[in-house]
Scaffold this motif. Structure first.
Motif, PDB file in Angstrom:
ATOM      1  N   ALA A  99      -4.134  18.861   1.503  1.00  0.00           N
ATOM      2  CA  ALA A  99      -3.779  17.203   1.488  1.00  0.00           C
ATOM      3  C   ALA A  99      -2.593  16.883   0.270  1.00  0.00           C
ATOM      4  O   ALA A  99      -1.939  16.977  -0.032  1.00  0.00           O
ATOM      5  CB  ALA A  99      -5.261  17.140   0.828  1.00  0.00           C
ATOM      6  N   ALA A 100      -2.849  18.301  -0.558  1.00  0.00           N
ATOM      7  CA  ALA A 100      -1.837  17.449  -2.211  1.00  0.00           C
ATOM      8  C   ALA A 100      -0.025  17.967  -0.842  1.00  0.00           C
ATOM      9  O   ALA A 100       0.179  17.467  -1.337  1.00  0.00           O
ATOM     10  CB  ALA A 100      -1.861  18.465  -2.892  1.00  0.00           C
ATOM     11  N   GLY A 101      -0.624  19.423  -0.344  1.00  0.00           N
ATOM     12  CA  GLY A 101       1.173  19.526   0.439  1.00  0.00           C
ATOM     13  C   GLY A 101       1.284  18.892   1.347  1.00  0.00           C
ATOM     14  O   GLY A 101       2.856  18.275   1.900  1.00  0.00           O
ATOM     15  N   VAL A 102       0.565  18.361   1.951  1.00  0.00           N
ATOM     16  CA  VAL A 102       0.918  16.954   2.856  1.00  0.00           C
ATOM     17  C   VAL A 102       1.242  15.884   2.181  1.00  0.00           C
ATOM     18  O   VAL A 102       2.725  14.807   2.370  1.00  0.00           O
ATOM     19  CB  VAL A 102      -0.425  16.347   3.713  1.00  0.00           C
ATOM     20  CG1 VAL A 102       0.418  15.261   4.548  1.00  0.00           C
ATOM     21  CG2 VAL A 102      -0.073  17.642   5.006  1.00  0.00           C
ATOM     22  N   ILE A 103       0.934  15.234   0.655  1.00  0.00           N
ATOM     23  CA  ILE A 103       0.841  14.102   0.487  1.00  0.00           C
ATOM     24  C   ILE A 103       2.188  13.824  -0.340  1.00  0.00           C
ATOM     25  O   ILE A 103       3.300  13.058  -0.722  1.00  0.00           O
ATOM     26  CB  ILE A 103      -0.810  13.688  -0.936  1.00  0.00           C
ATOM     27  CG1 ILE A 103      -1.160  13.085   0.084  1.00  0.00           C
ATOM     28  CG2 ILE A 103       0.410  12.817  -1.670  1.00  0.00           C
ATOM     29  CD1 ILE A 103      -2.380  12.972  -0.776  1.00  0.00           C
ATOM     30  N   TRP A 104       2.678  15.787  -1.185  1.00  0.00           N
ATOM     31  CA  TRP A 104       3.685  15.373  -2.263  1.00  0.00           C
ATOM     32  C   TRP A 104       4.602  16.469  -0.463  1.00  0.00           C
ATOM     33  O   TRP A 104       5.912  16.485  -0.401  1.00  0.00           O
ATOM     34  CB  TRP A 104       3.416  16.705  -3.329  1.00  0.00           C
ATOM     35  CG  TRP A 104       3.067  15.490  -4.924  1.00  0.00           C
ATOM     36  CD1 TRP A 104       4.004  14.736  -5.082  1.00  0.00           C
ATOM     37  CD2 TRP A 104       1.919  15.821  -4.495  1.00  0.00           C
ATOM     38  NE1 TRP A 104       3.185  14.242  -6.139  1.00  0.00           N
ATOM     39  CE2 TRP A 104       1.890  14.521  -6.041  1.00  0.00           C
ATOM     40  CE3 TRP A 104       0.523  16.214  -4.911  1.00  0.00           C
ATOM     41  CZ2 TRP A 104       0.631  14.332  -6.360  1.00  0.00           C
ATOM     42  CZ3 TRP A 104      -0.780  15.616  -4.618  1.00  0.00           C
ATOM     43  CH2 TRP A 104      -0.475  15.067  -5.892  1.00  0.00           C
ATOM     44  N   VAL A 131       0.854  -1.152  -0.027  1.00  0.00           N
ATOM     45  CA  VAL A 131      -0.107   0.050  -0.045  1.00  0.00           C
ATOM     46  C   VAL A 131       0.948   1.731   0.071  1.00  0.00           C
ATOM     47  O   VAL A 131       1.051   2.060  -0.562  1.00  0.00           O
ATOM     48  CB  VAL A 131      -1.227  -0.419   0.815  1.00  0.00           C
ATOM     49  CG1 VAL A 131      -1.890   0.870   0.841  1.00  0.00           C
ATOM     50  CG2 VAL A 131      -1.725  -0.906   1.118  1.00  0.00           C
ATOM     51  N   ILE A 132       2.328   1.623   0.636  1.00  0.00           N
ATOM     52  CA  ILE A 132       3.043   2.171   1.133  1.00  0.00           C
ATOM     53  C   ILE A 132       3.522   2.492  -0.405  1.00  0.00           C
ATOM     54  O   ILE A 132       3.703   3.746  -1.643  1.00  0.00           O
ATOM     55  CB  ILE A 132       4.357   1.995   1.480  1.00  0.00           C
ATOM     56  CG1 ILE A 132       3.405   1.918   3.212  1.00  0.00           C
ATOM     57  CG2 ILE A 132       5.274   3.232   1.804  1.00  0.00           C
ATOM     58  CD1 ILE A 132       2.523   3.284   4.011  1.00  0.00           C
ATOM     59  N   ALA A 133       4.111   1.345  -0.856  1.00  0.00           N
ATOM     60  CA  ALA A 133       4.803   1.661  -2.643  1.00  0.00           C
ATOM     61  C   ALA A 133       2.829   2.305  -3.735  1.00  0.00           C
ATOM     62  O   ALA A 133       4.009   2.478  -4.750  1.00  0.00           O
ATOM     63  CB  ALA A 133       5.032   0.599  -2.893  1.00  0.00           C
ATOM     64  N   GLN A 189       2.866   6.725  -6.357  1.00  0.00           N
ATOM     65  CA  GLN A 189       2.411   6.168  -7.380  1.00  0.00           C
ATOM     66  C   GLN A 189       1.493   7.899  -7.880  1.00  0.00           C
ATOM     67  O   GLN A 189       0.652   8.318  -6.997  1.00  0.00           O
ATOM     68  CB  GLN A 189       2.103   5.911  -8.736  1.00  0.00           C
ATOM     69  CG  GLN A 189       2.843   4.311  -8.561  1.00  0.00           C
ATOM     70  CD  GLN A 189       2.378   2.939  -8.747  1.00  0.00           C
ATOM     71  OE1 GLN A 189       0.736   3.474  -9.887  1.00  0.00           O
ATOM     72  NE2 GLN A 189       2.477   1.930  -8.602  1.00  0.00           N
ATOM     73  N   PHE A 190       2.087   8.879  -9.109  1.00  0.00           N
ATOM     74  CA  PHE A 190       1.331   9.784  -9.222  1.00  0.00           C
ATOM     75  C   PHE A 190      -0.237   9.971  -9.426  1.00  0.00           C
ATOM     76  O   PHE A 190      -1.275  10.362  -8.501  1.00  0.00           O
ATOM     77  CB  PHE A 190       2.174  10.701 -10.174  1.00  0.00           C
ATOM     78  CG  PHE A 190       1.404  12.118 -10.625  1.00  0.00           C
ATOM     79  CD1 PHE A 190       1.195  13.457  -9.790  1.00  0.00           C
ATOM     80  CD2 PHE A 190      -0.006  11.835 -11.161  1.00  0.00           C
ATOM     81  CE1 PHE A 190       0.530  14.373 -10.037  1.00  0.00           C
ATOM     82  CE2 PHE A 190      -0.275  13.840 -11.876  1.00  0.00           C
ATOM     83  CZ  PHE A 190       0.215  14.243 -10.874  1.00  0.00           C
ATOM     84  N   PRO A 191      -0.918   8.813 -10.008  1.00  0.00           N
ATOM     85  CA  PRO A 191      -1.884   8.546 -10.292  1.00  0.00           C
ATOM     86  C   PRO A 191      -3.076   8.267  -9.275  1.00  0.00           C
ATOM     87  O   PRO A 191      -3.882   9.249  -8.553  1.00  0.00           O
ATOM     88  CB  PRO A 191      -2.307   7.852 -11.170  1.00  0.00           C
ATOM     89  CG  PRO A 191      -1.456   7.899 -11.644  1.00  0.00           C
ATOM     90  CD  PRO A 191       0.633   7.896 -10.985  1.00  0.00           C
ATOM     91  N   VAL A 192      -2.362   7.574  -8.257  1.00  0.00           N
ATOM     92  CA  VAL A 192      -2.969   7.159  -7.124  1.00  0.00           C
ATOM     93  C   VAL A 192      -2.490   8.668  -5.643  1.00  0.00           C
ATOM     94  O   VAL A 192      -3.874   8.516  -4.865  1.00  0.00           O
ATOM     95  CB  VAL A 192      -1.852   6.170  -6.205  1.00  0.00           C
ATOM     96  CG1 VAL A 192      -2.398   5.947  -4.567  1.00  0.00           C
ATOM     97  CG2 VAL A 192      -1.981   5.253  -6.880  1.00  0.00           C
ATOM     98  N   LYS A 193      -1.291   9.224  -5.067  1.00  0.00           N
ATOM     99  CA  LYS A 193      -1.796  10.684  -4.932  1.00  0.00           C
ATOM    100  C   LYS A 193      -2.705  11.761  -5.327  1.00  0.00           C
ATOM    101  O   LYS A 193      -3.663  12.275  -4.661  1.00  0.00           O
ATOM    102  CB  LYS A 193      -0.146  10.813  -4.921  1.00  0.00           C
ATOM    103  CG  LYS A 193       0.713  11.053  -4.472  1.00  0.00           C
ATOM    104  CD  LYS A 193       2.073  11.477  -4.017  1.00  0.00           C
ATOM    105  CE  LYS A 193       3.005  10.675  -3.603  1.00  0.00           C
ATOM    106  NZ  LYS A 193       4.229  11.540  -4.092  1.00  0.00           N
ATOM    107  N   ALA A 194      -2.946  11.737  -7.066  1.00  0.00           N
ATOM    108  CA  ALA A 194      -3.518  12.297  -7.059  1.00  0.00           C
ATOM    109  C   ALA A 194      -5.108  12.089  -6.873  1.00  0.00           C
ATOM    110  O   ALA A 194      -6.223  13.004  -6.510  1.00  0.00           O
ATOM    111  CB  ALA A 194      -3.731  12.596  -9.121  1.00  0.00           C
ATOM    112  N   LEU A 195      -5.910  10.838  -7.133  1.00  0.00           N
ATOM    113  CA  LEU A 195      -6.520  10.152  -6.897  1.00  0.00           C
ATOM    114  C   LEU A 195      -6.915  10.576  -5.347  1.00  0.00           C
ATOM    115  O   LEU A 195      -8.442  11.498  -4.119  1.00  0.00           O
ATOM    116  CB  LEU A 195      -6.994   9.047  -7.063  1.00  0.00           C
ATOM    117  CG  LEU A 195      -7.129   8.273  -8.298  1.00  0.00           C
ATOM    118  CD1 LEU A 195      -7.395   7.117  -8.838  1.00  0.00           C
ATOM    119  CD2 LEU A 195      -8.384   9.424  -8.673  1.00  0.00           C
TER     120      LEU A 195
END
Length: 140
Positions: free
Chosen positions: A135-140, A73-75, A79-85
């Motif tokens: 959320a985007a700031g936290v994820i990236w 799950v961490i891997a 991935q970018f598409p999963v982060k975007a979703l």
């Protein structure tokens, strides 16, 4: 566009035609009030949340099964598409909660005057976007 002869209306149907009626509907030229956009956002976010439940439950189960599943799950979340979703789902959750609360308050006649309703609709729309950006700031 001229109707074909077999499409010509007669009788009562002809009486209901309005010459001022538009031939086509250009959705890009319609200016909806902010409350309508909030309502549409509430519906879209609800659909996104409902359709994302199976994937979220699967990923949660996989991550809780064992260390290998957690690593998978961490891997996957790298991935970018999963982060975007994920950002989209976070936006949907924030939008749905905020606009749902707004609708519940309006059911009790809290925030019903037009000026307050517009302001609360703007707040919901902007806050949903702010939460997604955070959320985007936290994820990236």
């Amino acid at each position: 566009m001229k109707p074909r002869p077999d499409q010509t209306l007669t009788g009562a149907a002809q009486d209901h035609l309005d010459p001022a009626r538009p031939v086509f509907l250009n959705l890009m030229r319609i200016q909806m009030p902010v409350g309508a956009l909030t309502s549409i956002g509430h519906r879209i976010s609800g659909v996104l949340l409902a359709t994302s439940v199976p994937a979220v439950v699967y990923l949660l189960g996989l991550s809780l099964r064992d260390a290998v599943g957690f690593a998978q799950v961490i891997a996957l979340f790298e991935q970018f598409p999963v982060k975007a979703l994920t950002v989209i789902i976070v936006w949907a959750l924030a939008q749905h909660i905020l606009s749902g609360g707004r609708h519940l308050l309006s059911d009790f006649d809290i925030g019903s005057p037009m000026r307050v309703a517009r302001r609360s609709a703007w707040f919901v729309n902007v806050a949903g976007i702010v939460v997604a950006v955070l959320a985007a700031g936290v994820i990236w």
